[in-house]
Design a protein around this motif. Structure first.
Motif, PDB file in Angstrom:
ATOM      1  N   VAL A 169       0.841  -1.202   0.000  1.00  0.00           N
ATOM      2  CA  VAL A 169       0.000   0.000   0.000  1.00  0.00           C
ATOM      3  C   VAL A 169       0.872   1.247   0.000  1.00  0.00           C
ATOM      4  CG1 VAL A 169      -1.801   1.273   1.215  1.00  0.00           C
ATOM      5  CG2 VAL A 169      -1.848  -1.236   1.194  1.00  0.00           C
ATOM      6  N   ASP A 170       1.940   1.219   0.804  1.00  0.00           N
ATOM      7  CA  ASP A 170       2.869   2.358   0.853  1.00  0.00           C
ATOM      8  C   ASP A 170       3.634   2.509  -0.464  1.00  0.00           C
ATOM      9  OD1 ASP A 170       2.170   3.016   3.464  1.00  0.00           O
ATOM     10  OD2 ASP A 170       3.669   1.681   4.348  1.00  0.00           O
ATOM     11  N   ILE A 171       3.982   1.360  -1.073  1.00  0.00           N
ATOM     12  CA  ILE A 171       4.688   1.406  -2.364  1.00  0.00           C
ATOM     13  C   ILE A 171       3.806   2.080  -3.408  1.00  0.00           C
ATOM     14  CG2 ILE A 171       5.624   0.016  -4.259  1.00  0.00           C
ATOM     15  CD1 ILE A 171       6.393  -2.106  -2.150  1.00  0.00           C
ATOM     16  N   ALA A 172       2.531   1.691  -3.444  1.00  0.00           N
ATOM     17  CA  ALA A 172       1.602   2.267  -4.417  1.00  0.00           C
ATOM     18  C   ALA A 172       1.426   3.764  -4.166  1.00  0.00           C
ATOM     19  CB  ALA A 172       0.261   1.550  -4.340  1.00  0.00           C
ATOM     20  N   LYS A 173       1.288   4.141  -2.891  1.00  0.00           N
ATOM     21  CA  LYS A 173       1.095   5.549  -2.532  1.00  0.00           C
ATOM     22  C   LYS A 173       2.307   6.390  -2.920  1.00  0.00           C
ATOM     23  CE  LYS A 173       0.215   8.489   1.514  1.00  0.00           C
ATOM     24  NZ  LYS A 173       0.020   8.491   2.986  1.00  0.00           N
ATOM     25  N   GLN A 174       3.499   5.893  -2.573  1.00  0.00           N
ATOM     26  CA  GLN A 174       4.712   6.648  -2.894  1.00  0.00           C
ATOM     27  C   GLN A 174       5.002   6.643  -4.392  1.00  0.00           C
ATOM     28  OE1 GLN A 174       8.163   6.112  -0.271  1.00  0.00           O
ATOM     29  NE2 GLN A 174       6.842   5.075   1.221  1.00  0.00           N
ATOM     30  N   GLY A 175       4.625   5.555  -5.071  1.00  0.00           N
ATOM     31  CA  GLY A 175       4.787   5.493  -6.526  1.00  0.00           C
ATOM     32  C   GLY A 175       3.948   6.538  -7.219  1.00  0.00           C
ATOM     33  N   LEU A 176       2.723   6.727  -6.734  1.00  0.00           N
ATOM     34  CA  LEU A 176       1.837   7.740  -7.295  1.00  0.00           C
ATOM     35  C   LEU A 176       2.413   9.144  -7.092  1.00  0.00           C
ATOM     36  CD1 LEU A 176      -0.768   8.722  -8.558  1.00  0.00           C
ATOM     37  CD2 LEU A 176      -1.923   8.399  -6.350  1.00  0.00           C
ATOM     38  N   GLN A 177       2.962   9.398  -5.901  1.00  0.00           N
ATOM     39  CA  GLN A 177       3.569  10.705  -5.642  1.00  0.00           C
ATOM     40  C   GLN A 177       4.798  10.929  -6.522  1.00  0.00           C
ATOM     41  OE1 GLN A 177       2.235  13.159  -3.609  1.00  0.00           O
ATOM     42  NE2 GLN A 177       3.784  14.345  -4.709  1.00  0.00           N
ATOM     43  N   HIS A 178       5.566   9.866  -6.721  1.00  0.00           N
ATOM     44  CA  HIS A 178       6.755   9.936  -7.583  1.00  0.00           C
ATOM     45  C   HIS A 178       6.344  10.330  -9.002  1.00  0.00           C
ATOM     46  CE1 HIS A 178      10.834   8.796  -8.965  1.00  0.00           C
ATOM     47  NE2 HIS A 178      10.212   8.338 -10.048  1.00  0.00           N
ATOM     48  N   ALA A 179       5.231   9.765  -9.478  1.00  0.00           N
ATOM     49  CA  ALA A 179       4.743  10.086 -10.825  1.00  0.00           C
ATOM     50  C   ALA A 179       4.357  11.561 -10.906  1.00  0.00           C
ATOM     51  CB  ALA A 179       3.549   9.201 -11.180  1.00  0.00           C
ATOM     52  N   LYS A 180       3.681  12.061  -9.884  1.00  0.00           N
ATOM     53  CA  LYS A 180       3.288  13.474  -9.864  1.00  0.00           C
ATOM     54  C   LYS A 180       4.505  14.385  -9.866  1.00  0.00           C
ATOM     55  CE  LYS A 180      -1.098  12.727  -7.416  1.00  0.00           C
ATOM     56  NZ  LYS A 180      -1.825  12.922  -6.142  1.00  0.00           N
ATOM     57  N   GLU A 204      -5.605  -6.836   0.686  1.00  0.00           N
ATOM     58  CA  GLU A 204      -4.489  -5.987   0.262  1.00  0.00           C
ATOM     59  C   GLU A 204      -4.863  -5.173  -0.974  1.00  0.00           C
ATOM     60  OE1 GLU A 204      -0.290  -7.390   0.324  1.00  0.00           O
ATOM     61  OE2 GLU A 204      -0.432  -7.129  -1.859  1.00  0.00           O
ATOM     62  N   LEU A 205      -5.501  -5.816  -1.941  1.00  0.00           N
ATOM     63  CA  LEU A 205      -5.900  -5.118  -3.157  1.00  0.00           C
ATOM     64  C   LEU A 205      -6.917  -4.016  -2.861  1.00  0.00           C
ATOM     65  CD1 LEU A 205      -6.207  -8.137  -5.637  1.00  0.00           C
ATOM     66  CD2 LEU A 205      -4.353  -6.480  -5.504  1.00  0.00           C
ATOM     67  N   LYS A 206      -7.844  -4.301  -1.953  1.00  0.00           N
ATOM     68  CA  LYS A 206      -8.828  -3.290  -1.556  1.00  0.00           C
ATOM     69  C   LYS A 206      -8.136  -2.083  -0.914  1.00  0.00           C
ATOM     70  CE  LYS A 206     -12.723  -6.389  -0.578  1.00  0.00           C
ATOM     71  NZ  LYS A 206     -13.539  -6.959   0.517  1.00  0.00           N
ATOM     72  N   ASN A 207      -7.143  -2.364  -0.086  1.00  0.00           N
ATOM     73  CA  ASN A 207      -6.421  -1.275   0.592  1.00  0.00           C
ATOM     74  C   ASN A 207      -5.645  -0.413  -0.409  1.00  0.00           C
ATOM     75  OD1 ASN A 207      -7.367  -2.092   3.092  1.00  0.00           O
ATOM     76  ND2 ASN A 207      -5.575  -3.369   3.540  1.00  0.00           N
ATOM     77  N   ILE A 208      -5.023  -1.060  -1.405  1.00  0.00           N
ATOM     78  CA  ILE A 208      -4.310  -0.303  -2.438  1.00  0.00           C
ATOM     79  C   ILE A 208      -5.296   0.556  -3.220  1.00  0.00           C
ATOM     80  CG2 ILE A 208      -2.988  -0.481  -4.598  1.00  0.00           C
ATOM     81  CD1 ILE A 208      -1.687  -3.011  -3.479  1.00  0.00           C
ATOM     82  N   ARG A 209      -6.433  -0.040  -3.579  1.00  0.00           N
ATOM     83  CA  ARG A 209      -7.447   0.690  -4.339  1.00  0.00           C
ATOM     84  C   ARG A 209      -7.956   1.892  -3.548  1.00  0.00           C
ATOM     85  NH1 ARG A 209     -13.188  -1.895  -4.915  1.00  0.00           N
ATOM     86  NH2 ARG A 209     -13.127  -1.059  -2.821  1.00  0.00           N
ATOM     87  N   GLU A 210      -8.165   1.697  -2.266  1.00  0.00           N
ATOM     88  CA  GLU A 210      -8.666   2.775  -1.421  1.00  0.00           C
ATOM     89  C   GLU A 210      -7.649   3.913  -1.321  1.00  0.00           C
ATOM     90  OE1 GLU A 210     -11.348   4.863   0.729  1.00  0.00           O
ATOM     91  OE2 GLU A 210     -11.693   2.931  -0.258  1.00  0.00           O
ATOM     92  N   GLU A 211      -6.368   3.559  -1.310  1.00  0.00           N
ATOM     93  CA  GLU A 211      -5.303   4.554  -1.139  1.00  0.00           C
ATOM     94  C   GLU A 211      -5.067   5.365  -2.408  1.00  0.00           C
ATOM     95  OE1 GLU A 211      -2.980   6.951   0.619  1.00  0.00           O
ATOM     96  OE2 GLU A 211      -3.558   5.219   1.830  1.00  0.00           O
ATOM     97  N   VAL A 212      -4.997   4.689  -3.579  1.00  0.00           N
ATOM     98  CA  VAL A 212      -4.604   5.398  -4.814  1.00  0.00           C
ATOM     99  C   VAL A 212      -5.797   5.752  -5.697  1.00  0.00           C
ATOM    100  CG1 VAL A 212      -2.325   4.320  -4.811  1.00  0.00           C
ATOM    101  CG2 VAL A 212      -4.174   3.253  -6.123  1.00  0.00           C
TER     102      VAL A 212
END
Length: 456
Positions: A169-180, A204-212
């Motif tokens: 979840v943190d990887i997905a969140k930080q990856g999105l910020q990196h893209a921005k 886990e997939l639900k948590n990633i979806r909720e975050e990004v």
């Protein structure tokens, strides 16, 4: 070819109908019985087959069909339209966020080809002048992160990874910020898979979806899994609210019914289909074009698009001039072969030609790519002068060329003869090449408008 066995059976069925001057209700029922068996053997969902056959029967036994001068063609047209509707009707394009980056979350079971599909999708987007970022959020499968990084290097697409000790979840969140922060307009998140669906995976997939909050949540499913692929799609959709499907291994002939069932059962559009292992073997899924190919009516729109992508207009213009003046050389021949190969595997190109399946010698044709390599080896073993003036290639030169290319003198002789014949033919066809030819292709594509079919 996608659905090769199914396509062959359906084409045989409708070939018999086309040959009849008149059709009785019994003729239609016999044909539909064979269609039903072919679909069930391809592992299409039973209820989907039942509804599909009922719709065709309702339309095919009407007065307009029976009284038609070409009743067989009318029935084929009905099947084509119903098959198109079954697979979704129209192309479902990838979403694009009004506030970039557009986030695409990839989901699926292990072995479906999720990580490879993420790379292929990144290549598609890059070709469309986007700036995708791949995010490695699968921390469980051995070498999953490394696999994505290798794909990124091959594609020259950046990959965001934090190793396998950080929460996905943190990887997905930080990856999105990196893209921005770095101006990437698409983010493709490669999530973890399992050998089977379990509660931990879904949570886990639900948590990633909720975050990004992805714009697209795409399920990658294996076409070879048949009906089980549809069951997987239903399970994921209930938990994740999927937006679409990517089908892999559609080039296999094993139980390809998933593509014919998934939309009808789940309501999810098929966004892309992978028709090979190479990184450029991912294509937007066009239900109308796929239906046309299954029924042996070709796919000229896709063929035109491949030609426009693979052929350099300026080089084509020069080639046209050389052909008109009979100045076409082996140097040009090599260049032409390279441009054609850019369009993809030749057997896939040939199957897009309307009626190719019924041409003598074209049934289930498999082009030997190694033979093409041998031809190129022969040409590359020639001197520059020999490539420009093949008429100077005498017996001793032919022996040297054969030895240098690892072929025989007979192979060299055969190529020289074919080259001369090809020059004559290309001179006759020169009007199809160059900017005029490319203009004609674009004009033809525009006139077809995505809906016209070749009833061969």
């Amino acid at each position: 070819m996608p659905f090769e066995g199914l396509a062959s059976r359906l084409q045989n069925v409708f070939g018999k109908l086309r040959s009849k001057g008149k059709l009785s209700e019994d003729d239609v029922n016999d044909a539909l019985r064979e269609v039903r068996l072919a679909l069930l053997e391809a592992d299409v969902n039973f209820k989907v087959v039942k509804d599909f056959i009922a719709k065709i029967r309702d339309r095919a036994v009407g007065q307009e069909v029976m009284k038609s001068f070409t009743p067989g063609m009318v029935v084929v047209d009905i099947v084509n339209k119903e098959l198109t509707a079954l697979m979704g009707g129209a192309q479902s394009k990838l979403a694009r966020s009004n506030r970039p980056p557009t986030v695409i979350m990839m989901a699926g079971l292990q072995g479906a080809g999720k990580t490879t599909s993420a790379g292929k999708l990144a290549k598609v987007l890059k070709k469309e002048n986007h700036r995708p970022l791949l995010v490695a959020a699968d921390i469980y499968r051995p070498a999953a992160i490394k696999q994505l990084q290798v794909l990124g290097e091959q594609l020259q697409v950046p990959v965001f990874a934090l190793g396998d000790k950080v929460n996905p979840v943190d990887i997905a969140k930080q990856g999105l910020q990196h893209a921005k922060d770095n101006g990437n307009d698409y983010v493709i998140i490669d999530t973890a898979g399992r050998l089977q669906i379990d509660e931990a995976l879904m949570e886990e997939l639900k948590n990633i979806r909720e975050e990004v909050k992805p714009d697209e949540t795409l399920l990658v499913i294996d076409s070879m899994a048949g009906q089980e692929a549809v069951n997987v799609a239903q399970s994921f959709h209930q938990q994740l609210e999927l937006t679409g499907v990517i089908l892999t291994k559609l080039d296999s002939d094993t139980r390809g019914g998933a593509a014919l069932s998934v939309r009808a059962v789940t309501g999810l559009p098929i966004k892309y289909a992978a028709t090979g292992e190479k990184l450029d073997a991912l294509e937007p899924f066009h239900p109308d074009r796929m239906a046309s190919r299954i029924l042996g009516m070709g796919d000229m729109l896709s063929l035109i698009e491949k030609a426009q992508e693979g052929i350099d207009a300026e080089k084509a213009k020069e080639m046209e001039r050389k052909m008109r003046k009979a100045e076409f050389t082996f140097e040009d021949f090599l260049e032409q072969m390279e441009q054609v190969k850019k369009m993809g595997p030749l057997d896939q190109i040939l199957e897009m030609l309307p009626g190719a399946g019924k041409m003598k010698g074209m049934q289930n044709v498999k082009v030997d790519e190694k033979q093409i390599d041998r031809v190129q080896a022969i040409v590359r073993s020639m001197t520059k002068q020999e490539k420009l003036k093949p008429e100077i290639i005498n017996a001793s030169r032919r022996q040297r060329i054969a030895k240098g290319s690892g072929t025989t003198v007979a192979d060299v002789n055969r190529l020289l003869k074919q080259f001369e014949e090809m020059k004559k033919m290309m001179k006759q066809l020169s009007s199809m090449m160059g900017p005029k030819g490319m203009k004609n292709l674009k004009s033809l594509k525009g006139k077809m408008g995505g809906g016209r079919r070749f009833p061969f």
